[in-house]
Design a protein around this motif. Sequence first.
Motif, PDB file in Angstrom:
ATOM      1  N   ASP A   9       0.796  -1.222   0.000  1.00 38.97           N
ATOM      2  CA  ASP A   9       0.000   0.000   0.000  1.00 38.97           C
ATOM      3  C   ASP A   9       0.833   1.279   0.000  1.00 38.97           C
ATOM      4  OD1 ASP A   9       0.869  -0.487   2.613  1.00 38.97           O
ATOM      5  OD2 ASP A   9      -0.804   0.638   3.478  1.00 38.97           O
ATOM      6  N   ASP A  10       2.136   1.194   0.280  1.00 38.80           N
ATOM      7  CA  ASP A  10       2.994   2.378   0.214  1.00 38.80           C
ATOM      8  C   ASP A  10       3.391   2.616  -1.239  1.00 38.80           C
ATOM      9  OD1 ASP A  10       5.312   4.068   0.119  1.00 38.80           O
ATOM     10  OD2 ASP A  10       5.650   3.686   2.244  1.00 38.80           O
ATOM     11  N   PRO A  11       2.949   3.725  -1.865  1.00 36.35           N
ATOM     12  CA  PRO A  11       3.212   3.920  -3.297  1.00 36.35           C
ATOM     13  C   PRO A  11       4.688   4.040  -3.638  1.00 36.35           C
ATOM     14  CG  PRO A  11       2.228   5.892  -2.325  1.00 36.35           C
ATOM     15  CD  PRO A  11       2.132   4.813  -1.297  1.00 36.35           C
ATOM     16  N   VAL A  12       5.494   4.574  -2.730  1.00 37.69           N
ATOM     17  CA  VAL A  12       6.929   4.710  -3.000  1.00 37.69           C
ATOM     18  C   VAL A  12       7.587   3.334  -3.065  1.00 37.69           C
ATOM     19  CG1 VAL A  12       9.122   5.606  -2.131  1.00 37.69           C
ATOM     20  CG2 VAL A  12       7.055   7.006  -1.964  1.00 37.69           C
ATOM     21  N   ILE A  13       7.299   2.493  -2.066  1.00 37.96           N
ATOM     22  CA  ILE A  13       7.871   1.137  -2.059  1.00 37.96           C
ATOM     23  C   ILE A  13       7.323   0.325  -3.228  1.00 37.96           C
ATOM     24  CG2 ILE A  13       8.021  -1.031  -0.759  1.00 37.96           C
ATOM     25  CD1 ILE A  13       7.931   0.635   1.800  1.00 37.96           C
ATOM     26  N   ARG A  14       6.031   0.487  -3.512  1.00 36.11           N
ATOM     27  CA  ARG A  14       5.410  -0.243  -4.620  1.00 36.11           C
ATOM     28  C   ARG A  14       6.095   0.082  -5.941  1.00 36.11           C
ATOM     29  NH1 ARG A  14       0.177   1.051  -3.631  1.00 36.11           N
ATOM     30  NH2 ARG A  14       0.102   2.790  -5.095  1.00 36.11           N
ATOM     31  N   GLU A  15       6.338   1.365  -6.195  1.00 36.30           N
ATOM     32  CA  GLU A  15       6.990   1.764  -7.449  1.00 36.30           C
ATOM     33  C   GLU A  15       8.439   1.313  -7.488  1.00 36.30           C
ATOM     34  OE1 GLU A  15       6.406   5.961  -7.886  1.00 36.30           O
ATOM     35  OE2 GLU A  15       4.213   5.784  -7.857  1.00 36.30           O
ATOM     36  N   GLU A  16       9.115   1.358  -6.322  1.00 38.67           N
ATOM     37  CA  GLU A  16      10.494   0.895  -6.282  1.00 38.67           C
ATOM     38  C   GLU A  16      10.578  -0.588  -6.613  1.00 38.67           C
ATOM     39  OE1 GLU A  16      14.028   1.544  -3.187  1.00 38.67           O
ATOM     40  OE2 GLU A  16      12.587   0.046  -2.469  1.00 38.67           O
ATOM     41  N   LEU A  17       9.689  -1.382  -6.024  1.00 38.24           N
ATOM     42  CA  LEU A  17       9.692  -2.817  -6.301  1.00 38.24           C
ATOM     43  C   LEU A  17       9.402  -3.110  -7.768  1.00 38.24           C
ATOM     44  CD1 LEU A  17       7.837  -4.178  -3.135  1.00 38.24           C
ATOM     45  CD2 LEU A  17      10.218  -4.625  -3.762  1.00 38.24           C
ATOM     46  N   GLN A  18       8.449  -2.392  -8.344  1.00 37.45           N
ATOM     47  CA  GLN A  18       8.149  -2.591  -9.760  1.00 37.45           C
ATOM     48  C   GLN A  18       9.365  -2.318 -10.623  1.00 37.45           C
ATOM     49  OE1 GLN A  18       4.100  -0.382 -10.006  1.00 37.45           O
ATOM     50  NE2 GLN A  18       4.032  -1.921 -11.626  1.00 37.45           N
ATOM     51  N   LEU A  19      10.044  -1.194 -10.351  1.00 36.19           N
ATOM     52  CA  LEU A  19      11.217  -0.826 -11.146  1.00 36.19           C
ATOM     53  C   LEU A  19      12.330  -1.853 -10.983  1.00 36.19           C
ATOM     54  CD1 LEU A  19      12.598   1.239 -12.976  1.00 36.19           C
ATOM     55  CD2 LEU A  19      13.318   2.479 -10.916  1.00 36.19           C
ATOM     56  N   LEU A  29       3.528  -6.463 -11.806  1.00 31.16           N
ATOM     57  CA  LEU A  29       2.198  -5.872 -11.684  1.00 31.16           C
ATOM     58  C   LEU A  29       1.971  -5.491 -10.224  1.00 31.16           C
ATOM     59  CD1 LEU A  29       0.136  -8.481 -13.754  1.00 31.16           C
ATOM     60  CD2 LEU A  29       1.182  -6.358 -14.582  1.00 31.16           C
ATOM     61  N   ALA A  30       1.153  -4.471  -9.995  1.00 28.57           N
ATOM     62  CA  ALA A  30       0.879  -4.038  -8.628  1.00 28.57           C
ATOM     63  C   ALA A  30      -0.595  -3.721  -8.462  1.00 28.57           C
ATOM     64  CB  ALA A  30       1.719  -2.813  -8.278  1.00 28.57           C
ATOM     65  N   LEU A  31      -1.170  -4.181  -7.351  1.00 36.00           N
ATOM     66  CA  LEU A  31      -2.546  -3.832  -7.031  1.00 36.00           C
ATOM     67  C   LEU A  31      -2.578  -2.453  -6.389  1.00 36.00           C
ATOM     68  CD1 LEU A  31      -4.071  -7.096  -5.492  1.00 36.00           C
ATOM     69  CD2 LEU A  31      -3.899  -6.409  -7.891  1.00 36.00           C
ATOM     70  N   GLU A  32      -3.545  -1.644  -6.781  1.00 32.45           N
ATOM     71  CA  GLU A  32      -3.742  -0.332  -6.164  1.00 32.45           C
ATOM     72  C   GLU A  32      -5.093  -0.241  -5.474  1.00 32.45           C
ATOM     73  OE1 GLU A  32      -2.909   2.809  -8.899  1.00 32.45           O
ATOM     74  OE2 GLU A  32      -0.963   1.967  -9.497  1.00 32.45           O
ATOM     75  N   ASP A  33      -5.939  -1.237  -5.715  1.00 30.50           N
ATOM     76  CA  ASP A  33      -7.241  -1.350  -5.053  1.00 30.50           C
ATOM     77  C   ASP A  33      -7.147  -2.537  -4.101  1.00 30.50           C
ATOM     78  OD1 ASP A  33      -9.824  -1.714  -4.250  1.00 30.50           O
ATOM     79  OD2 ASP A  33     -10.641  -2.122  -6.240  1.00 30.50           O
ATOM     80  N   PHE A  34      -7.349  -2.294  -2.798  1.00 28.09           N
ATOM     81  CA  PHE A  34      -7.121  -3.333  -1.811  1.00 28.09           C
ATOM     82  C   PHE A  34      -8.410  -3.989  -1.314  1.00 28.09           C
ATOM     83  CE2 PHE A  34      -3.521  -0.406  -1.676  1.00 28.09           C
ATOM     84  CZ  PHE A  34      -2.506  -1.290  -2.027  1.00 28.09           C
ATOM     85  N   ALA A  35      -9.452  -3.882  -2.119  1.00 23.60           N
ATOM     86  CA  ALA A  35     -10.689  -4.624  -1.840  1.00 23.60           C
ATOM     87  C   ALA A  35     -10.603  -5.984  -2.544  1.00 23.60           C
ATOM     88  CB  ALA A  35     -11.899  -3.840  -2.344  1.00 23.60           C
ATOM     89  N   ASP A  36     -11.056  -7.018  -1.871  1.00 30.26           N
ATOM     90  CA  ASP A  36     -11.091  -8.365  -2.455  1.00 30.26           C
ATOM     91  C   ASP A  36      -9.725  -8.792  -2.996  1.00 30.26           C
ATOM     92  OD1 ASP A  36     -13.881  -8.553  -1.966  1.00 30.26           O
ATOM     93  OD2 ASP A  36     -14.253  -7.365  -3.774  1.00 30.26           O
ATOM     94  N   ILE A  37      -8.700  -8.633  -2.176  1.00 28.10           N
ATOM     95  CA  ILE A  37      -7.342  -8.947  -2.616  1.00 28.10           C
ATOM     96  C   ILE A  37      -7.189 -10.398  -3.064  1.00 28.10           C
ATOM     97  CG2 ILE A  37      -4.942  -9.183  -1.834  1.00 28.10           C
ATOM     98  CD1 ILE A  37      -5.338  -6.607  -0.237  1.00 28.10           C
ATOM     99  N   PRO A  38      -7.690 -11.389  -2.324  1.00 30.03           N
ATOM    100  CA  PRO A  38      -7.523 -12.784  -2.787  1.00 30.03           C
ATOM    101  C   PRO A  38      -8.112 -13.015  -4.175  1.00 30.03           C
ATOM    102  CG  PRO A  38      -8.159 -12.768  -0.488  1.00 30.03           C
ATOM    103  CD  PRO A  38      -8.300 -11.353  -0.980  1.00 30.03           C
ATOM    104  N   ASP A  39      -9.280 -12.431  -4.458  1.00 31.99           N
ATOM    105  CA  ASP A  39      -9.882 -12.591  -5.782  1.00 31.99           C
ATOM    106  C   ASP A  39      -8.991 -11.975  -6.854  1.00 31.99           C
ATOM    107  OD1 ASP A  39     -12.089 -13.892  -4.784  1.00 31.99           O
ATOM    108  OD2 ASP A  39     -13.343 -12.099  -4.698  1.00 31.99           O
ATOM    109  N   GLN A  40      -8.459 -10.782  -6.565  1.00 30.22           N
ATOM    110  CA  GLN A  40      -7.597 -10.120  -7.551  1.00 30.22           C
ATOM    111  C   GLN A  40      -6.306 -10.909  -7.771  1.00 30.22           C
ATOM    112  OE1 GLN A  40      -7.312  -5.718  -7.636  1.00 30.22           O
ATOM    113  NE2 GLN A  40      -8.244  -5.819  -5.603  1.00 30.22           N
TER     114      GLN A  40
END
Length: 221
Positions: A9-19, A29-40
Amino acid sequence: MQTILIVEDDPVIREELQLLLENEGYRALALEDFADIPDQVCAQNADLLLLDLGLPGRDGLALCADIRRRSKLPIVIVTSRDSTADELRALSLGSDDYITKPYNIPVLLARVRAVLRRSGGQAEPERLEAAGLRLDLAKGQVWAGEGCAELTRNELQILAYLLRHAGEIVSRADLIEALWDSQIYIDDNTLSVNMTRLRAKLDGIGRPGCIRTRRGMGYQL
């Protein structure tokens, strides 16, 4: 190309990991919506999941257990929660590894590779090519044009790592870490000796100076 899904959920860490992962040749790929995470997560058909524990709305350990009940997807926990109890709980619920923040980048990438290897999600390529070199990992040989040299195990692993990171500056610490991950136990002096021998072999097949020393930083192919 292997796909790694990031739930952070931290956008800085999320973008760093993607890069970081994209630079290593993965599809990140990264989820930005944290509803129904297992389904996603199950819908993405990824090869590995990087899962934070401190997510909004639901505890990450419960998510780990839910995802594991529904999927065999390898799960690596990446979290600031550094207690032994949390680590043991995560592993007992089905995670494949547990990495605490702030993480060491080479170690994180090495553990991702290790989990993918164990899961069968990543096949090591038999040949690597860059900078006018062709490396045959199965035969332990490097080619440049018609010239060929036989490499020792250490030399092979050093050159393979440099080829995977062609154009980048690779620190001595990164090389030692990578060799350790390959079950080769090497210190700083041994690295220097092997690098000298590797360079001599590359000189002998017509590629002198292709491994540059960047003073104070490391090596660059």
